[in-house]
Design a protein around this motif. Structure first.
Motif, PDB file in Angstrom:
ATOM      1  N   GLY A 595      15.468  14.047  52.211  1.00  0.00           N
ATOM      2  CA  GLY A 595      14.602  13.345  51.348  1.00  0.00           C
ATOM      3  C   GLY A 595      14.519  11.859  51.449  1.00  0.00           C
ATOM      4  O   GLY A 595      14.178  11.390  50.296  1.00  0.00           O
ATOM      5  N   SER A 596      15.072  11.476  52.662  1.00  0.00           N
ATOM      6  CA  SER A 596      15.050  10.001  52.889  1.00  0.00           C
ATOM      7  C   SER A 596      13.593   9.503  52.621  1.00  0.00           C
ATOM      8  O   SER A 596      13.651   8.087  51.933  1.00  0.00           O
ATOM      9  CB  SER A 596      15.570   9.659  54.044  1.00  0.00           C
ATOM     10  OG  SER A 596      14.908  10.212  55.009  1.00  0.00           O
ATOM     11  N   PHE A 597      12.613   9.864  52.975  1.00  0.00           N
ATOM     12  CA  PHE A 597      11.363   9.223  52.828  1.00  0.00           C
ATOM     13  C   PHE A 597      10.830   9.314  51.143  1.00  0.00           C
ATOM     14  O   PHE A 597      10.035   8.301  50.937  1.00  0.00           O
ATOM     15  CB  PHE A 597      10.135   9.923  53.819  1.00  0.00           C
ATOM     16  CG  PHE A 597      10.405   9.453  55.144  1.00  0.00           C
ATOM     17  CD1 PHE A 597       9.912   8.081  55.349  1.00  0.00           C
ATOM     18  CD2 PHE A 597      10.793   9.850  56.295  1.00  0.00           C
ATOM     19  CE1 PHE A 597       9.768   7.391  56.692  1.00  0.00           C
ATOM     20  CE2 PHE A 597      10.745   9.181  57.504  1.00  0.00           C
ATOM     21  CZ  PHE A 597      10.323   8.179  57.605  1.00  0.00           C
ATOM     22  N   VAL A 598      11.384  10.240  50.628  1.00  0.00           N
ATOM     23  CA  VAL A 598      10.952  10.152  49.144  1.00  0.00           C
ATOM     24  C   VAL A 598      11.734   8.707  48.481  1.00  0.00           C
ATOM     25  O   VAL A 598      11.047   8.153  47.560  1.00  0.00           O
ATOM     26  CB  VAL A 598      11.607  11.577  48.495  1.00  0.00           C
ATOM     27  CG1 VAL A 598      11.199  11.546  47.001  1.00  0.00           C
ATOM     28  CG2 VAL A 598      10.908  12.861  49.182  1.00  0.00           C
ATOM     29  N   VAL A 599      12.936   8.425  48.932  1.00  0.00           N
ATOM     30  CA  VAL A 599      13.445   7.331  48.473  1.00  0.00           C
ATOM     31  C   VAL A 599      12.834   6.167  48.955  1.00  0.00           C
ATOM     32  O   VAL A 599      12.489   5.187  47.925  1.00  0.00           O
ATOM     33  CB  VAL A 599      14.871   7.444  48.970  1.00  0.00           C
ATOM     34  CG1 VAL A 599      15.593   6.127  48.556  1.00  0.00           C
ATOM     35  CG2 VAL A 599      15.586   8.494  48.552  1.00  0.00           C
ATOM     36  N   VAL A 600      12.124   6.076  50.128  1.00  0.00           N
ATOM     37  CA  VAL A 600      11.358   4.941  50.572  1.00  0.00           C
ATOM     38  C   VAL A 600       9.968   4.978  49.729  1.00  0.00           C
ATOM     39  O   VAL A 600       9.910   3.692  49.366  1.00  0.00           O
ATOM     40  CB  VAL A 600      11.029   5.264  51.999  1.00  0.00           C
ATOM     41  CG1 VAL A 600       9.978   4.311  52.609  1.00  0.00           C
ATOM     42  CG2 VAL A 600      12.052   5.323  52.909  1.00  0.00           C
ATOM     43  N   SER A 601       9.618   5.952  49.399  1.00  0.00           N
ATOM     44  CA  SER A 601       8.360   5.896  48.566  1.00  0.00           C
ATOM     45  C   SER A 601       8.822   5.507  47.332  1.00  0.00           C
ATOM     46  O   SER A 601       7.842   4.478  46.532  1.00  0.00           O
ATOM     47  CB  SER A 601       7.582   7.252  48.514  1.00  0.00           C
ATOM     48  OG  SER A 601       6.655   7.297  47.735  1.00  0.00           O
ATOM     49  N   LEU A 602       9.734   5.687  46.551  1.00  0.00           N
ATOM     50  CA  LEU A 602      10.360   5.186  45.348  1.00  0.00           C
ATOM     51  C   LEU A 602      10.611   3.554  45.298  1.00  0.00           C
ATOM     52  O   LEU A 602      10.175   2.919  44.470  1.00  0.00           O
ATOM     53  CB  LEU A 602      11.590   5.836  45.073  1.00  0.00           C
ATOM     54  CG  LEU A 602      11.289   6.953  44.360  1.00  0.00           C
ATOM     55  CD1 LEU A 602      12.961   7.779  44.161  1.00  0.00           C
ATOM     56  CD2 LEU A 602      10.827   7.199  42.892  1.00  0.00           C
ATOM     57  N   LEU A 603      11.030   3.152  46.516  1.00  0.00           N
ATOM     58  CA  LEU A 603      11.094   1.504  46.689  1.00  0.00           C
ATOM     59  C   LEU A 603       9.933   0.900  46.921  1.00  0.00           C
ATOM     60  O   LEU A 603       9.844  -0.127  46.604  1.00  0.00           O
ATOM     61  CB  LEU A 603      12.169   1.348  47.799  1.00  0.00           C
ATOM     62  CG  LEU A 603      13.504   1.869  47.913  1.00  0.00           C
ATOM     63  CD1 LEU A 603      14.221   1.665  49.350  1.00  0.00           C
ATOM     64  CD2 LEU A 603      14.277   1.085  46.803  1.00  0.00           C
ATOM     65  N   GLU A 604       8.804   1.775  47.476  1.00  0.00           N
ATOM     66  CA  GLU A 604       7.757   0.958  47.868  1.00  0.00           C
ATOM     67  C   GLU A 604       6.471   0.995  46.655  1.00  0.00           C
ATOM     68  O   GLU A 604       5.372   0.345  46.591  1.00  0.00           O
ATOM     69  CB  GLU A 604       6.894   1.455  49.155  1.00  0.00           C
ATOM     70  CG  GLU A 604       7.689   1.372  50.269  1.00  0.00           C
ATOM     71  CD  GLU A 604       7.288   1.752  51.531  1.00  0.00           C
ATOM     72  OE1 GLU A 604       7.730   1.368  52.780  1.00  0.00           O
ATOM     73  OE2 GLU A 604       6.346   2.930  51.365  1.00  0.00           O
ATOM     74  N   THR A 605       6.625   1.953  45.976  1.00  0.00           N
ATOM     75  CA  THR A 605       5.648   2.374  44.768  1.00  0.00           C
ATOM     76  C   THR A 605       5.479   1.419  43.600  1.00  0.00           C
ATOM     77  O   THR A 605       6.395   0.983  43.228  1.00  0.00           O
ATOM     78  CB  THR A 605       5.914   3.867  44.289  1.00  0.00           C
ATOM     79  OG1 THR A 605       5.979   4.759  45.279  1.00  0.00           O
ATOM     80  CG2 THR A 605       4.901   4.053  43.081  1.00  0.00           C
ATOM     81  N   THR A 606       4.263   0.824  43.471  1.00  0.00           N
ATOM     82  CA  THR A 606       4.054  -0.163  42.387  1.00  0.00           C
ATOM     83  C   THR A 606       4.214   0.513  41.188  1.00  0.00           C
ATOM     84  O   THR A 606       3.590   1.785  40.925  1.00  0.00           O
ATOM     85  CB  THR A 606       2.560  -0.970  42.597  1.00  0.00           C
ATOM     86  OG1 THR A 606       1.796   0.105  42.654  1.00  0.00           O
ATOM     87  CG2 THR A 606       2.537  -1.594  43.992  1.00  0.00           C
ATOM     88  N   GLY A 607       4.472  -0.078  40.278  1.00  0.00           N
ATOM     89  CA  GLY A 607       4.474   0.564  38.995  1.00  0.00           C
ATOM     90  C   GLY A 607       5.839   1.204  38.612  1.00  0.00           C
ATOM     91  O   GLY A 607       6.110   1.585  37.529  1.00  0.00           O
ATOM     92  N   PHE A 608       6.978   1.093  39.492  1.00  0.00           N
ATOM     93  CA  PHE A 608       8.218   2.005  39.355  1.00  0.00           C
ATOM     94  C   PHE A 608       9.257   0.659  38.784  1.00  0.00           C
ATOM     95  O   PHE A 608       9.217  -0.243  39.527  1.00  0.00           O
ATOM     96  CB  PHE A 608       8.949   2.530  40.523  1.00  0.00           C
ATOM     97  CG  PHE A 608      10.209   3.181  40.463  1.00  0.00           C
ATOM     98  CD1 PHE A 608      11.061   2.865  41.270  1.00  0.00           C
ATOM     99  CD2 PHE A 608      10.518   3.961  39.577  1.00  0.00           C
ATOM    100  CE1 PHE A 608      12.497   3.569  41.252  1.00  0.00           C
ATOM    101  CE2 PHE A 608      11.590   4.689  39.075  1.00  0.00           C
ATOM    102  CZ  PHE A 608      12.534   4.018  40.179  1.00  0.00           C
ATOM    103  N   THR A 609       9.557   0.913  37.689  1.00  0.00           N
ATOM    104  CA  THR A 609      10.158  -0.154  36.910  1.00  0.00           C
ATOM    105  C   THR A 609      11.865  -0.144  37.001  1.00  0.00           C
ATOM    106  O   THR A 609      12.377  -1.262  36.691  1.00  0.00           O
ATOM    107  CB  THR A 609      10.108   0.176  35.320  1.00  0.00           C
ATOM    108  OG1 THR A 609      10.581   1.208  34.788  1.00  0.00           O
ATOM    109  CG2 THR A 609       8.482  -0.305  35.007  1.00  0.00           C
ATOM    110  N   LYS A 610      12.197   0.970  37.822  1.00  0.00           N
ATOM    111  CA  LYS A 610      13.706   0.759  38.134  1.00  0.00           C
ATOM    112  C   LYS A 610      13.863   0.614  39.655  1.00  0.00           C
ATOM    113  O   LYS A 610      15.019   1.209  40.079  1.00  0.00           O
ATOM    114  CB  LYS A 610      14.268   2.111  37.553  1.00  0.00           C
ATOM    115  CG  LYS A 610      13.992   2.515  36.101  1.00  0.00           C
ATOM    116  CD  LYS A 610      14.657   3.838  35.757  1.00  0.00           C
ATOM    117  CE  LYS A 610      14.281   3.938  34.031  1.00  0.00           C
ATOM    118  NZ  LYS A 610      15.082   5.015  33.350  1.00  0.00           N
TER     119      LYS A 610
END
Length: 643
Positions: A595-610
């Motif tokens: 699931g490493s690329f899911v974590v990458v998507s969390l780091l890159e996604t705009t609007g993710f406040t955490k």
């Protein structure tokens, strides 16, 4: 050979008559049950005079033939056992010690009478035309169809049989029993035997196709024959399609010729026979040898339009009345007709009226589906209601059919009464959501109101096919396409959302199922599956498709390769926030595993406040992440760069 299925029903006539009884000849009484002595019957005894027994012998002869036609191999074995019950071929009579009321002399006389009866029957069979040949053929047939017979022995028997019937095949094949013998020879015979039979029957195939027994032989010859043999046989039917397609027996042979055995040129000629006698006789001179296109013929000879369209419609009407609407050659002729009719004209209206109640039988072929699509687009509200009623009951089968699912897409595009579509079509699809969601074609009707004609759902040929209906529906549909699509989406949403809730655990293990979840935008039920170690075999992130699904949902939309950005949905899904709450306890496993690329998507996604909280948690496991990156985990490498 799919159009013809052999019937193996044993025919035993109820009205079999008894042979005449000589009043002077003593008869043998059978021992009757003690409780009902009145039920005892006397066996029939044939008179010695041949003139008096003629009718009864013929009746028994016909019965024997009918039984022969219907019996299976096992039945024949039982019959053979019964025939060998005593030395004289008679059924055994009860022990003479049992009181029967008859002397030994009378019993012997009855046996002799029965033997004489059987002898007369055999003589009369062989006295008929080809009787001796048929009798011998059946004896050989009993042997060559045995499963325990060796190949060499079977080959010898077939050669023996072929030598015996050579030059007489045309006289034999119209008889039901002899026809089956020849069919067996074709099945087990060599190439030379098959070609010899096919050539000897040349010139009789049209008559054979109209025979209730001969039609099976025609199909067997094409099935087992060489391409040259098939071409020769099909050639005889060219020029007779108009007549034979309406024939109860021959229509199935014509269908097999068109669907399986004919060359492209022959198939085109067969379709052109629907256009009229001129094209039946000179089919290859108009429209190209292998092109049945009516459009080219009308462009070349526009003065013939009225006559040709009339000929097609009249023949199609006769075929529909005969109940032969399910043949693919008929679907092809229907398509040529409706492609060249003008919307709003009498011809179009009459054609829709002709076929609208039969669309369930038409929609399951490539050409038939196109016919139904155009009927939906050309028809008015009443016509569409009748068509939907006809399709009710087969909606699920249409959804998973390669061509049939296009009918459902067109139905969604042109029918203004979305409530009717929901009640008749969507309600039928609901019990099968899981099976449809993971099916190559079944998922398309469920996702069409949500995705539309995007390439990720529809291949270009499918898009082009349904786009052809857009120009037609402009004149027949009143509702705005966007409004119609919104209403369909509102009707279908509860069905597909409930399907994801009920079957999420199954859907996430299938690539089509993951796409289904993405497109209906339901993240809540998926986040529960994301808890735990993502590197376990049963976890949603352990598969490539599951990882892509989570990544897309976290990003909030699909990635556009041309513009190199994510196409965000509105309103935003905010799946990232819900997912992070489920996975932060196992963040190391996510960052270093599948699931490493899911974590990458969390780091890159705009609007993710955490994002900062996530980075802080990742830094605690930085060494483990670097170690995974060194082991060629591409997602871990990106995470290291982000940190």
């Amino acid at each position: 050979m799919a159009a013809i299925k052999r019937k193996q029903e044993k025919s035993v006539p109820k009205d079999r008559k008894k042979p005449k009884v000589d009043s002077k000849t003593p008869a043998v009484k059978k021992a009757a049950p003690a409780a009902s002595p009145k039920n005892a019957k006397k066996p029939a005894v044939i008179e010695k005079e041949e003139e008096e027994t003629e009718d009864s012998d013929d009746e028994l002869d016909d019965d024997d033939e009918e039984e022969f036609h219907g019996n299976s191999a096992d039945d024949d074995e039982d019959e053979e056992g019964e025939d060998e019950q005593d030395a004289n071929g008679d059924k055994p009579i009860k022990d003479a010690t049992v009181p029967t009321g008859k002397t030994t002399e009378e019993i012997a006389k009855a046996r002799a009478s029965r033997a004489e009866q059987k002898r007369l029957i055999a003589e009369r069979k062989q006295a008929k035309p080809m009787g001796n040949v048929i009798y011998k053929s059946k004896k050989i047939w009993e042997q060559i169809r045995r499963k325990d017979l060796s190949s060499e022995e079977r080959k010898k028997k077939i050669e023996e049989h072929q030598t015996m019937i050579r030059g007489q095949i045309k006289d034999l094949v119209f008889k039901h029993d002899a026809s089956r013998v020849v069919q067996t020879a074709l099945k087990y015979g060599s190439k030379s035997v098959r070609e010899e039979v096919a050539k000897e029957l040349k010139g009789t195939y049209v008559d054979l196709a109209q025979n209730s027994y001969g039609k099976y032989l025609v199909v067997k010859i094409m099935h087992y024959g060489t391409p040259e043999t098939r071409k020769m046989v099909v050639e005889e039917f060219c020029g007779h399609v108009k007549k034979l397609i309406k024939h109860r027996e021959a229509s199935f042979v014509i269908e097999d010729c068109f669907r399986e055995f004919g060359t492209p040129e022959q198939k085109a000629r067969m379709v052109r026979e629907f256009y009229g006698a001129e094209f039946a006789l000179f089919g290859g001179k108009d429209g190209g040898d292998a092109d049945p296109s009516l459009k080219k013929i009308l462009e070349k000879s526009p003065e013939k339009r009225a006559v040709i369209m009339k000929n097609i419609f009249e023949l199609l009407t006769a075929v529909v009345e005969k109940g032969a609407v399910f043949f693919t050659i008929v679907h092809k002729a229907m398509l040529e007709y409706i492609l060249n009719t003008t919307p709003g004209t009498t011809g179009a209206t009459e054609f829709i009226e002709l076929v609208k109640e039969h669309t369930a039988a038409i929609a399951f072929s490539k050409d038939g589906a196109q016919v139904v699509m155009r009927c939906l687009a050309l028809g008015n509200a009443k016509d569409r209601k009748v068509i939907i009623k006809s399709l009710k009951g087969v909606a699920n089968d249409l959804a998973i059919h390669e061509s049939g699912h296009l009918v459902l897409l067109t139905l969604m595009d042109v029918v203004d009464d979305t409530v009717l579509v929901n009640k008749s079509i969507f309600s039928e699809l609901q019990p099968n959501v899981l099976d449809l969601a993971v099916h190559k074609f079944g998922r398309i009707p469920l996702l069409y109101p949500f995705v539309g004609r995007k390439n990720r759902l529809l291949p270009p040929p499918t898009t082009n096919s349904i786009q052809e209906m857009d120009k037609i529906r402009e004149a027949t549909s009143k509702k705005d396409p966007e409004v119609r699509q919104t209403e369909l989406r509102n009707h279908l949403s509860p069905i597909v959302l409930q399907g994801v809730v009920d079957y999420a655990a199954d859907l996430v293990h299938d690539s089509f199922g993951c796409q289904f979840i993405i497109e209906v935008l339901l993240g809540a039920s998926v986040t529960d599956l994301a808890t735990g170690n993502p590197n376990t075999e049963s976890h949603v992130a352990s598969t490539a498709a599951g990882g892509r699904m989570l990544k897309t949902l976290v990003a909030g939309g699909h990635y556009n390769n041309k513009e190199r950005k994510v196409e965000l949905i509105d309103p935003p899904l905010n799946f990232h926030t819900v997912l992070y709450g489920r996975i932060k306890g196992n963040i190391q496993e996510w960052a270093t595993g599948a699931g490493s690329f899911v974590v990458v998507s969390l780091l890159e996604t705009t609007g993710f406040t955490k994002v900062e909280e996530l980075k802080g948690g990742l830094k605690k496991h930085l060494n483990a992440i670097k170690e995974a990156a060194e082991k060629e985990n591409k997602g871990s490498k990106v995470i290291v760069e982000k940190l």
